[in-house]
Design a protein around this motif. Sequence first.
Motif, PDB file in Angstrom:
ATOM      1  N   GLU A   1      75.994  23.655  27.155  1.00 13.17           N
ATOM      2  CA  GLU A   1      76.641  24.548  28.268  1.00 13.17           C
ATOM      3  C   GLU A   1      78.345  24.566  27.597  1.00 13.17           C
ATOM      4  N   SER A   2      78.534  26.099  26.675  1.00 18.70           N
ATOM      5  CA  SER A   2      79.623  26.496  26.027  1.00 18.70           C
ATOM      6  C   SER A   2      80.972  26.589  26.777  1.00 18.70           C
TER       7      SER A   2
ATOM      8  N   LYS B   1      83.081  28.686  27.292  1.00 20.01           N
ATOM      9  CA  LYS B   1      83.289  29.975  27.519  1.00 20.01           C
ATOM     10  C   LYS B   1      82.925  29.914  29.282  1.00 20.01           C
TER      11      LYS B   1
ATOM     12  N   GLU C   1      82.059  26.624  18.776  1.00 22.18           N
ATOM     13  CA  GLU C   1      82.395  28.049  19.858  1.00 22.18           C
ATOM     14  C   GLU C   1      82.135  28.964  18.902  1.00 22.18           C
TER      15      GLU C   1
ATOM     16  N   TYR D   1      81.228  31.906  19.394  1.00 21.64           N
ATOM     17  CA  TYR D   1      81.594  33.412  20.131  1.00 21.64           C
ATOM     18  C   TYR D   1      82.826  33.615  19.686  1.00 21.64           C
TER      19      TYR D   1
END
Length: 357
Positions: free
Chosen positions: A84-85, A87, A331, A333
Amino acid sequence: MNAKNLIDLPELSREELDELIKLAGAIMKNPTNYIDNCHGKIMASLFYEPSTRTQMSFQTAMIRLGGSTIGFDNPVNSSVSKGESLKDTVRVISNYTDVIVIRNPYEGSAFAASMFSRVPVINAGDGGHLHPTQTLTDLVTLWYEKGRLDNLTIGLCGDIKNGRTVHSLIKSLSKYEGNKFVIISTPQLQAPQYIIDVLEANGCEYSFSTNLEIRMPELDVLYMTRIQRERFASQEEYEKQKGIYVLDLHKLKNAKKELKILHPLPRVDEIAIEVDDDPRAKYFEQTEYGMYARMALIEGMLKNREKTMPKTIQSTHNEKCHNPRCITSVESYLPNLFTRGGNGRLICSYCEHELKK
Ligand code: CP
């Protein structure tokens, strides 16, 4: 308090900082007056890195204010281990809670987390970058032990390159008048450029030394730090630096009687145990001041606070930060965010490193 998040201490105005220091003192004097101030509120502590003081002092601070806590002290026990990110983790946890306290090994991680949170985010240490609540602790300690935050000669000794607590401390104390800084380290563990830039920008007097004993007589405050083994590329590199600076009673022989010795802890071997009983040693008291400092901070951040939806932030540039310890390196994104430094070069808004040409 106006600031929604606490990523770096300079986000608070001098007035807000002074108010927090005063509030910490008021809580210390009459803690029972504050036992219901966060009744019904929940704090999440997301610790991706080990911690004793920061994590537990935040937890006790919230409990002593009448609130509750959730969280993890090892991401392996959360869905982070499933990929899981940051974010998504932050977005979800901010649905459940009223404030998020985060420690993460990547520089700029707390800033990144604040972009996706509905609730205030407090930086509890982002890699070797910043540790603002340790600095709040240090300022509260100095205020109540020394009686002032200005006109001090402050020695900072040890791992000045990787020690995030000294970066935040220099940033804050450089704003107070008449402070002088003596940076004591090996050339390999010297302060990063963005910290030197802060000293320059604030017109502070500062000097470098490799010798603690020689500089001891001039110091009002000595801030010792651990060599940060976990930030070294190899054990071999660490071994070359460890044990170079050890404060003992012999080195304190020519120190001022009013000197205050601080250390964010944990200690490894940089302060001999014999120093603990010296009245100038304040590092254990410092941990208790830290709890009151964090009570004041939580109280200030949660007062009259509504949840807000995070806004999407667009990249300011096409370039990517080159710092492998920047949160943007893992990360992918995250938007590319840069500001221009005094020399016209791009500065990463997450980790403050200058973009290499
Ligand atoms: N001073 C400090 O940050 O200690 P911990 O790593 O134990 O939280």
